[in-house]
Design a protein around this motif. Sequence first.
Motif, PDB file in Angstrom:
ATOM      1  N   HIS A   1       0.950  -1.383   0.083  1.00  0.00           N
ATOM      2  CA  HIS A   1       0.012  -0.013  -0.001  1.00  0.00           C
ATOM      3  C   HIS A   1       0.901   1.248   0.069  1.00  0.00           C
ATOM      4  CE1 HIS A   1      -3.264  -2.422   0.515  1.00  0.00           C
ATOM      5  NE2 HIS A   1      -2.831  -3.153   1.816  1.00  0.00           N
ATOM      6  N   SER A   2       0.869   2.053  -0.978  1.00  0.00           N
ATOM      7  CA  SER A   2       1.985   3.095  -1.255  1.00  0.00           C
ATOM      8  C   SER A   2       1.385   4.340  -0.523  1.00  0.00           C
ATOM      9  CB  SER A   2       2.029   3.352  -2.740  1.00  0.00           C
ATOM     10  OG  SER A   2       0.899   3.687  -3.406  1.00  0.00           O
ATOM     11  N   ASP A   3       2.105   5.371  -0.664  1.00  0.00           N
ATOM     12  CA  ASP A   3       1.687   6.507  -0.138  1.00  0.00           C
ATOM     13  C   ASP A   3       0.546   7.300  -1.065  1.00  0.00           C
ATOM     14  OD1 ASP A   3       3.480   6.564   1.865  1.00  0.00           O
ATOM     15  OD2 ASP A   3       4.874   7.910   0.698  1.00  0.00           O
ATOM     16  N   MET A   4       0.553   6.922  -2.312  1.00  0.00           N
ATOM     17  CA  MET A   4      -0.400   7.335  -3.102  1.00  0.00           C
ATOM     18  C   MET A   4      -1.920   6.724  -2.817  1.00  0.00           C
ATOM     19  SD  MET A   4      -0.326   7.807  -7.323  1.00  0.00           S
ATOM     20  CE  MET A   4       0.753   8.876  -7.097  1.00  0.00           C
ATOM     21  N   ASP A   5      -1.639   5.518  -2.697  1.00  0.00           N
ATOM     22  CA  ASP A   5      -2.976   4.358  -2.131  1.00  0.00           C
ATOM     23  C   ASP A   5      -3.463   4.982  -0.973  1.00  0.00           C
ATOM     24  OD1 ASP A   5      -2.164   2.880  -4.270  1.00  0.00           O
ATOM     25  OD2 ASP A   5      -1.191   1.556  -3.155  1.00  0.00           O
ATOM     26  N   ASP A   6      -2.730   5.532   0.030  1.00  0.00           N
ATOM     27  CA  ASP A   6      -2.999   5.759   1.205  1.00  0.00           C
ATOM     28  C   ASP A   6      -4.047   7.332   1.077  1.00  0.00           C
ATOM     29  OD1 ASP A   6      -1.998   4.010   2.906  1.00  0.00           O
ATOM     30  OD2 ASP A   6      -0.149   5.287   3.513  1.00  0.00           O
ATOM     31  N   TRP A   7      -3.427   7.966  -0.082  1.00  0.00           N
ATOM     32  CA  TRP A   7      -4.031   9.320  -0.289  1.00  0.00           C
ATOM     33  C   TRP A   7      -5.399   8.997  -0.940  1.00  0.00           C
ATOM     34  CZ3 TRP A   7      -3.960  14.417   0.988  1.00  0.00           C
ATOM     35  CH2 TRP A   7      -4.611  15.178  -0.099  1.00  0.00           C
ATOM     36  N   ASP A   8      -5.501   8.056  -1.986  1.00  0.00           N
ATOM     37  CA  ASP A   8      -6.419   7.784  -2.709  1.00  0.00           C
ATOM     38  C   ASP A   8      -7.730   7.234  -1.812  1.00  0.00           C
ATOM     39  OD1 ASP A   8      -5.324   8.571  -5.117  1.00  0.00           O
ATOM     40  OD2 ASP A   8      -4.736   6.603  -5.755  1.00  0.00           O
ATOM     41  N   GLU A   9      -7.221   6.360  -0.871  1.00  0.00           N
ATOM     42  CA  GLU A   9      -8.276   5.651  -0.170  1.00  0.00           C
ATOM     43  C   GLU A   9      -8.578   6.254   1.160  1.00  0.00           C
ATOM     44  OE1 GLU A   9      -6.173   1.889  -2.191  1.00  0.00           O
ATOM     45  OE2 GLU A   9      -6.055   1.955  -0.107  1.00  0.00           O
ATOM     46  N   ARG A  10      -8.134   7.315   1.544  1.00  0.00           N
ATOM     47  CA  ARG A  10      -8.263   8.031   2.739  1.00  0.00           C
ATOM     48  C   ARG A  10      -9.725   8.195   3.066  1.00  0.00           C
ATOM     49  NH1 ARG A  10      -7.297  11.878  -0.615  1.00  0.00           N
ATOM     50  NH2 ARG A  10      -8.229  13.896  -0.706  1.00  0.00           N
ATOM     51  N   HIS A  11     -10.717   8.645   2.120  1.00  0.00           N
ATOM     52  CA  HIS A  11     -12.153   8.657   2.501  1.00  0.00           C
ATOM     53  C   HIS A  11     -13.021   7.586   1.879  1.00  0.00           C
ATOM     54  CE1 HIS A  11     -10.937  12.564   3.687  1.00  0.00           C
ATOM     55  NE2 HIS A  11     -10.818  13.306   2.431  1.00  0.00           N
ATOM     56  N   ALA A  12     -12.316   6.331   1.717  1.00  0.00           N
ATOM     57  CA  ALA A  12     -13.064   5.207   1.040  1.00  0.00           C
ATOM     58  C   ALA A  12     -13.061   4.196   1.903  1.00  0.00           C
ATOM     59  CB  ALA A  12     -12.292   4.826  -0.126  1.00  0.00           C
ATOM     60  N   ASP A  13     -14.136   4.160   2.967  1.00  0.00           N
ATOM     61  CA  ASP A  13     -13.987   3.000   3.793  1.00  0.00           C
ATOM     62  C   ASP A  13     -14.667   1.660   3.059  1.00  0.00           C
ATOM     63  OD1 ASP A  13     -13.809   4.922   5.956  1.00  0.00           O
ATOM     64  OD2 ASP A  13     -15.832   4.202   6.694  1.00  0.00           O
ATOM     65  N   GLY A  14     -13.657   0.812   3.405  1.00  0.00           N
ATOM     66  CA  GLY A  14     -13.849  -0.788   2.755  1.00  0.00           C
ATOM     67  C   GLY A  14     -12.491  -1.198   2.489  1.00  0.00           C
ATOM     68  N   LEU A  15     -12.598  -2.478   1.743  1.00  0.00           N
ATOM     69  CA  LEU A  15     -11.871  -3.256   1.395  1.00  0.00           C
ATOM     70  C   LEU A  15     -10.799  -2.615   0.334  1.00  0.00           C
ATOM     71  CD1 LEU A  15     -10.113  -6.232   1.854  1.00  0.00           C
ATOM     72  CD2 LEU A  15     -11.777  -6.945  -0.117  1.00  0.00           C
ATOM     73  N   HIS A  16      -9.336  -2.872   0.601  1.00  0.00           N
ATOM     74  CA  HIS A  16      -8.488  -2.385  -0.773  1.00  0.00           C
ATOM     75  C   HIS A  16      -7.365  -3.258  -0.845  1.00  0.00           C
ATOM     76  CE1 HIS A  16     -10.596   1.403  -1.042  1.00  0.00           C
ATOM     77  NE2 HIS A  16     -10.513   1.582   0.369  1.00  0.00           N
ATOM     78  N   VAL A  17      -7.315  -3.822  -1.927  1.00  0.00           N
ATOM     79  CA  VAL A  17      -6.384  -5.056  -2.345  1.00  0.00           C
ATOM     80  C   VAL A  17      -5.466  -4.539  -3.366  1.00  0.00           C
ATOM     81  CG1 VAL A  17      -6.286  -7.278  -3.139  1.00  0.00           C
ATOM     82  CG2 VAL A  17      -8.011  -6.534  -1.771  1.00  0.00           C
ATOM     83  N   THR A  18      -4.239  -4.655  -3.100  1.00  0.00           N
ATOM     84  CA  THR A  18      -3.223  -4.467  -4.363  1.00  0.00           C
ATOM     85  C   THR A  18      -2.548  -5.950  -4.741  1.00  0.00           C
ATOM     86  OG1 THR A  18      -2.605  -2.275  -3.071  1.00  0.00           O
ATOM     87  CG2 THR A  18      -0.904  -3.130  -4.754  1.00  0.00           C
ATOM     88  N   VAL A  19      -2.511  -5.878  -6.093  1.00  0.00           N
ATOM     89  CA  VAL A  19      -1.980  -7.058  -6.767  1.00  0.00           C
ATOM     90  C   VAL A  19      -0.730  -6.626  -7.324  1.00  0.00           C
ATOM     91  CG1 VAL A  19      -2.320  -8.871  -8.354  1.00  0.00           C
ATOM     92  CG2 VAL A  19      -4.211  -8.079  -7.019  1.00  0.00           C
TER      93      VAL A  19
END
Length: 222
Positions: A139-157
């Motif tokens: 989970h990158s810093d950009m992922d943290d920024w993109d998902e900060r308001h998105a409650d739920g499951l987040h998966v990186t492949v």
Amino acid sequence: MIPLYLKGADFSEPADAVYYLLTRDGLFLVKRTPVFTSCTAVRGLPWLAGAREEVRWRGPRVPAALLARAVGFFREVYRRHQAEAVALLLSRSEGPTFELEVPEQVVTGGHARYRIGPCPPGVVRVGTLHSHAGAEAFHSDMDDWDERHADGLHVTVGTLDRRPTYACSLVVDGRRFRLAPLEVFEALPGDGGPPADPAWLARLRVEEVPRDIHEEGPPAAI
């Protein structure tokens, strides 16, 4: 028992000499004596039981075949464009049964941009799956920024040029809680898998990566 007050917009100071005050900045203990007034931060109410931040996956595990479809799509995007991509994981509330949706997106080597519209009735957005092209799953810093308001499951492949790697977490109120992928998925696809859905591939627009100085040079930092 020390009283507890909430500090709303219409809050006015009570007559109590000692009280707790819950604010947007946390919990405070207010004391008023004949010679001083204090407002000090406290960690909690000592007569209550303790708690800690945690999350638990409580739904059924996501079918392996569904994850394999997403991985097949990510692999084909990487093969064609050396780019990342995104898929949305949805659930039918009466099931729950899971399904994938690929939104229209602009993909590039280091990111994928997309917009999410409202869910139809009876559908819940569980979270997102996105690829890291040839890089390891994390989970990158950009992922943290993109998902900060998105409650739920987040998966990186990741590592789509070989056996894929997976990173899985739940994001709630801007906080990321890591999960073991097998807590969420029935199984993790390895090599191979189904071909990418042509309808999904048609929803991609590829953004050219800028090059440094010379046309044949390496990609610029993005």
